[in-house]
Each structure stands twice: as C-alpha cells, then as structure tokens.
Design an enzyme around this catalytic site. Structure first.
Site, PDB file in Angstrom:
ATOM      1  N   GLU A 145      59.149 -77.793  90.149  1.00 29.11           N
ATOM      2  CA  GLU A 145      58.760 -79.020  89.257  1.00 29.11           C
ATOM      3  C   GLU A 145      59.784 -78.915  87.946  1.00 29.11           C
ATOM      4  OE1 GLU A 145      54.336 -78.693  89.934  1.00 29.11           O
ATOM      5  OE2 GLU A 145      54.700 -81.027  90.263  1.00 29.11           O
ATOM      6  N   GLU A 165      51.952 -75.633  97.406  1.00 32.71           N
ATOM      7  CA  GLU A 165      50.601 -76.128  97.174  1.00 32.71           C
ATOM      8  C   GLU A 165      49.876 -76.583  98.410  1.00 32.71           C
ATOM      9  OE1 GLU A 165      53.657 -76.702  95.647  1.00 32.71           O
ATOM     10  OE2 GLU A 165      53.337 -77.333  93.567  1.00 32.71           O
TER      11      GLU A 165
HETATM   12  C1  1HE Z   1      51.410 -64.490  90.114  1.00 29.54           C
HETATM   13  C2  1HE Z   1      52.050 -65.695  90.923  1.00 29.54           C
HETATM   14  C3  1HE Z   1      51.583 -66.963  90.725  1.00 29.54           C
HETATM   15  C4  1HE Z   1      53.184 -64.007  91.638  1.00 29.54           C
HETATM   16  N1  1HE Z   1      50.425 -67.268  89.734  1.00 29.54           N
HETATM   17  N2  1HE Z   1      50.316 -64.986  89.544  1.00 29.54           N
HETATM   18  N3  1HE Z   1      52.848 -70.352  93.377  1.00 29.54           N
HETATM   19  C5  1HE Z   1      52.747 -69.847  94.388  1.00 29.54           C
HETATM   20  O1  1HE Z   1      52.010 -69.930  95.455  1.00 29.54           O
HETATM   21  C6  1HE Z   1      53.854 -68.835  94.600  1.00 29.54           C
HETATM   22  C7  1HE Z   1      52.902 -67.498  94.550  1.00 29.54           C
HETATM   23  N4  1HE Z   1      53.855 -66.055  94.497  1.00 29.54           N
HETATM   24  C8  1HE Z   1      54.432 -65.803  95.569  1.00 29.54           C
HETATM   25  O2  1HE Z   1      54.669 -66.246  96.575  1.00 29.54           O
HETATM   26  C9  1HE Z   1      55.189 -64.402  95.183  1.00 29.54           C
HETATM   27  O3  1HE Z   1      54.721 -63.751  94.345  1.00 29.54           O
HETATM   28  C10 1HE Z   1      56.867 -64.622  95.301  1.00 29.54           C
HETATM   29  C11 1HE Z   1      57.381 -65.109  96.527  1.00 29.54           C
HETATM   30  C12 1HE Z   1      57.205 -65.525  94.070  1.00 29.54           C
HETATM   31  C13 1HE Z   1      57.251 -63.083  94.706  1.00 29.54           C
HETATM   32  O4  1HE Z   1      56.954 -62.356  95.633  1.00 29.54           O
HETATM   33  P1  1HE Z   1      56.950 -60.556  95.221  1.00 29.54           P
HETATM   34  O5  1HE Z   1      56.516 -59.768  96.375  1.00 29.54           O
HETATM   35  O6  1HE Z   1      58.309 -60.408  94.471  1.00 29.54           O
HETATM   36  O7  1HE Z   1      56.004 -60.565  94.061  1.00 29.54           O
HETATM   37  P2  1HE Z   1      54.347 -60.470  94.241  1.00 29.54           P
HETATM   38  O8  1HE Z   1      53.938 -58.995  94.212  1.00 29.54           O
HETATM   39  O9  1HE Z   1      53.636 -61.589  95.072  1.00 29.54           O
HETATM   40  O10 1HE Z   1      53.618 -60.827  92.799  1.00 29.54           O
HETATM   41  C14 1HE Z   1      53.928 -59.809  91.602  1.00 29.54           C
HETATM   42  C15 1HE Z   1      52.938 -60.444  90.605  1.00 29.54           C
HETATM   43  O11 1HE Z   1      52.834 -61.439  90.042  1.00 29.54           O
HETATM   44  C16 1HE Z   1      51.384 -60.061  91.300  1.00 29.54           C
HETATM   45  O12 1HE Z   1      50.577 -59.706  90.336  1.00 29.54           O
HETATM   46  P3  1HE Z   1      49.891 -58.227  90.302  1.00 29.54           P
HETATM   47  O13 1HE Z   1      49.085 -58.321  89.045  1.00 29.54           O
HETATM   48  O14 1HE Z   1      49.510 -57.844  91.639  1.00 29.54           O
HETATM   49  O15 1HE Z   1      51.150 -57.536  89.866  1.00 29.54           O
HETATM   50  C17 1HE Z   1      51.178 -61.430  91.634  1.00 29.54           C
HETATM   51  O16 1HE Z   1      49.768 -62.001  91.754  1.00 29.54           O
HETATM   52  C18 1HE Z   1      51.670 -62.253  90.495  1.00 29.54           C
HETATM   53  N5  1HE Z   1      52.065 -63.664  90.661  1.00 29.54           N
HETATM   54  N6  1HE Z   1      53.191 -65.534  91.691  1.00 29.54           N
HETATM   55  C19 1HE Z   1      49.671 -66.070  89.234  1.00 29.54           C
HETATM   56  N7  1HE Z   1      52.085 -68.236  90.777  1.00 29.54           N
HETATM   57  C20 1HE Z   1      51.614 -78.034  87.854  1.00 29.54           C
HETATM   58  S1  1HE Z   1      51.138 -77.822  89.339  1.00 29.54           S
HETATM   59  C21 1HE Z   1      51.845 -76.524  90.331  1.00 29.54           C
HETATM   60  C22 1HE Z   1      51.454 -76.325  91.328  1.00 29.54           C
HETATM   61  C23 1HE Z   1      52.046 -74.723  91.619  1.00 29.54           C
HETATM   62  O17 1HE Z   1      52.927 -74.347  91.277  1.00 29.54           O
HETATM   63  S2  1HE Z   1      51.421 -74.255  93.095  1.00 29.54           S
HETATM   64  C24 1HE Z   1      52.415 -73.008  93.618  1.00 29.54           C
HETATM   65  C25 1HE Z   1      52.030 -71.584  92.928  1.00 29.54           C
END
Ligand code: 1HE
Length: 291
Positions: A145, A165
């Site tokens: 976005e 989402e």
């Molecule tokens: C996060 C987020 C997040 C990572 N919010 N904390 N977005 C998503 O659904 C995408 C979610 N993220 C992922 O699928 C993956 O993290 C990635 C593909 C982007 C990267 O993977 P990777 O293996 O490099 O990293 P990871 O181990 O998954 O994440 C590292 C840390 O970042 C981990 O936290 P930690 O404390 O365990 O180290 C994750 O929890 C954190 N993290 N992504 C919060 N999105 C206005 S409305 C918009 C609506 C949306 O955007 S919905 C889609 C949200």
C-alpha cells in the site's frame, strides 16, 4: 420563506451538540500518535532526499509511530528537494502493518487507524514532489500500500509482492483497494487476497506492480538515478503529472481533454518551459536518445 423548513432548522437543541461535534470532527478525529522518528530516517542529497524505514528487526513493519514519522518526514521536506526516494533498511522493503498493534483495536479504532493511513499516504501521493520506491524483499500488505502511493517503483530481483490480509482474516486499510487495482487490475488483487498468491519480481513487474526490474541489490542505486533525473525536470511539469494524470484518468474523456488543455497551457507559459524549448531550438538542449 415562511412555511419552508430547511435542513438546519430540523436540528433540534438536543441533537445540535452531536451534529456540531461531527461537523467539527470532534468525534471523528484521528488520534494523534507520537512520530517514531528514530525508525524513519531522512537524508538530503542535493535535489533529492531519501526517506528510509529503519526497523529491520521487524522487517520494517509499520507501527502507528512509524506511519506518523513517514508523514512528518514528508511534511518537513525542504523546498530544495525535487524528488524523494523511499527505501527500507535490511533485507525487506516492508512487511506491512505492525500486526502486534492490531490485536487490541476495536472497530472504531480500526476505522481511525485506516483513515490515518489514508491521510498520510494521500498526502505523499498528492504532495509536492515525485517519489521513487526502492523495493527489495517483502513488499507485502501495507508495504505494498505504501509502495503503490509512490509514483515510480523499482523492484530488485529479491522483491516479492503479496497481500496476506486475506489469510490473516483482515482487509487492506491503507488505500490498497483503491491503488493496487489501478496498477494491476481488481481481479489480480482479488486473486492475491483470496488465494494468498505471491508475485515474484519478474512477474510482478510484468503485470504492473513496478515499472523497473533490476538485479538484486540495485534497487536503491536505480531509484536514486531516476530521482536525480526527475529532479532536473521543471517542477511545474512534475507537479502537473502527479496531480493531473491520476485525476484525468478518472474523468470522462471530455473532461480529461479539458483538464489536459488547462495543464498544458499553464505548464508551457512558465518561463522555465520557454527557456528549455529555446535551448533545444538553439541546439544546446538535450535530444531524445534511444539508449
Ligand atoms: C512483524 C511483522 C509484521 C515481521 N508485524 N511484526 N503483514 C504480514 O502478514 C507479513 C508478516 N511477515 C512475514 O510474513 C515475514 O516476517 C516476512 C516474509 C516479511 C519476513 O520473514 P523473515 O523470516 O525474514 O522474518 P520473521 O522471522 O518472520 O520476522 C522477524 C521479526 O519481525 C519477528 O519478530 P521477533 O520478535 O520474533 O524477532 C516477526 O514477528 C516480526 N514481524 N513482520 C509485526 N507485519 C493498513 S492495513 C495493512 C494490513 C497489512 O499490512 S496486513 C499484512 C501484514
């Protein structure tokens, strides 16, 4: 006008305060969030500026503080900036909405939250200078976005585009349902949200997610090169493009032709336009080159 009851007269004393509150936005105000400037940096390099998401440990997920900081960085852009590059630190451009902040929100807070993204992303899309997004790794959810509110997107080969989402049981809220279909069509977006389809860089670029595809690690350099090129244009032409084209695209053809004529007349009357055309005719201005 005796006997005619106009709408304002129907407002009774009892509901007057409510109407007033709605009119002045008291109840519908987007709550103020302290901008987290440590997680969104800005660097000024002559005529271009680089805004960078600096939250690599969280894959540049956008918290309320990060979104407020994006807004503030653009609001405070100096007049010398003629184009902006937006980038993300680390392996990913942006993992979208910070999901850890979502869990406690009720419906009204969800509405305000979505409107706060709309306000900031619309302000940057219809701001004063073009923005080039340097994409790499995840460009997902709110990250897409944000990217789609920019004017040019450069994707390196590590880029992947997704709208998770659907699988999280939520909906886009940062303007994605308006902007993403304009890039790739409503049915491609529907597929991404219904099935979780992920587009890798090459295919994403081929369907219109980005205008440029570069080798891994080169998105920022290419984005800077493009921003420097854009910064050399007459500012009024850049402004007319950013503000005119999207509006003309939504106008009926007849209105569009008229808007175009107005923009053409204003742009060409600027002294800078006259000097540039004169330079070409003198043989000192640049020619169009095929490569
Ligand atoms: C996060 C987020 C997040 C990572 N919010 N904390 N977005 C998503 O659904 C995408 C979610 N993220 C992922 O699928 C993956 O993290 C990635 C593909 C982007 C990267 O993977 P990777 O293996 O490099 O990293 P990871 O181990 O998954 O994440 C590292 C840390 O970042 C981990 O936290 P930690 O404390 O365990 O180290 C994750 O929890 C954190 N993290 N992504 C919060 N999105 C206005 S409305 C918009 C609506 C949306 O955007 S919905 C889609 C949200």
């Amino acid at each position: 006008m005796h006997g005619v009851i106009s709408a304002p007269q129907l407002v009774t004393k009892h509901n007057f305060i409510n109407v007033l509150q709605i009119r002045i936005g008291h109840k519908l105000q987007i709550p103020y969030t302290q901008p987290n400037l440590a997680e969104v940096s800005v660097e000024h390099l002559g005529a271009i500026s680089i805004v960078r998401l600096c939250r690599p440990k969280k894959r540049n997920a956008i918290s309320d503080g990060v979104m407020a900081a994006i807004g503030q960085r653009f609001e405070e852009m100096p007049a010398s900036t003629r184009a902006v590059v937006i980038d993300g630190e680390g392996d990913h451009f942006c993992a979208g909405l910070d999901l850890s902040e979502l869990k406690d929100r009720d419906a009204s807070e969800g509405l305000y939250h979505s409107r706060s993204w709309h306000k900031i992303l619309t302000a940057i899309e219809f701001g004063s200078v073009p923005i080039v997004a340097a994409l790499h790794g995840a460009v997902v959810g709110g990250g897409l976005e944000l990217a789609s509110a920019c004017h040019i997107r450069v994707a390196d080969d590590t880029t992947f585009f997704a709208l998770p989402e659907g699988s999280r049981g939520i909906f886009v809220g940062g303007g994605g349902s308006v902007r993403v279909p304009k890039l790739v069509g409503a049915h491609r977006m529907m597929d991404m949200m219904l099935t979780g389809r992920v587009y890798k860089a090459a295919e994403g670029v081929s369907i219109g997610m980005a205008q440029y595809h570069v080798p891994a690690g080169q998105a920022l350099a290419k984005a800077i090169e493009l921003a420097e090129r854009i910064a050399q244009n007459a500012p009024l032409t850049n402004y007319a493009l950013m503000h005119g084209l999207p509006r003309i695209a939504e106008q009926p053809a007849d209105h569009g032709f008229f808007t175009e004529a107005m923009l053409a007349a204003i742009a060409q009357s600027a002294p800078e336009a006259k000097a540039r055309v004169r330079a070409f005719l003198d043989g000192t201005g640049p020619k169009v080159k095929a490569d």
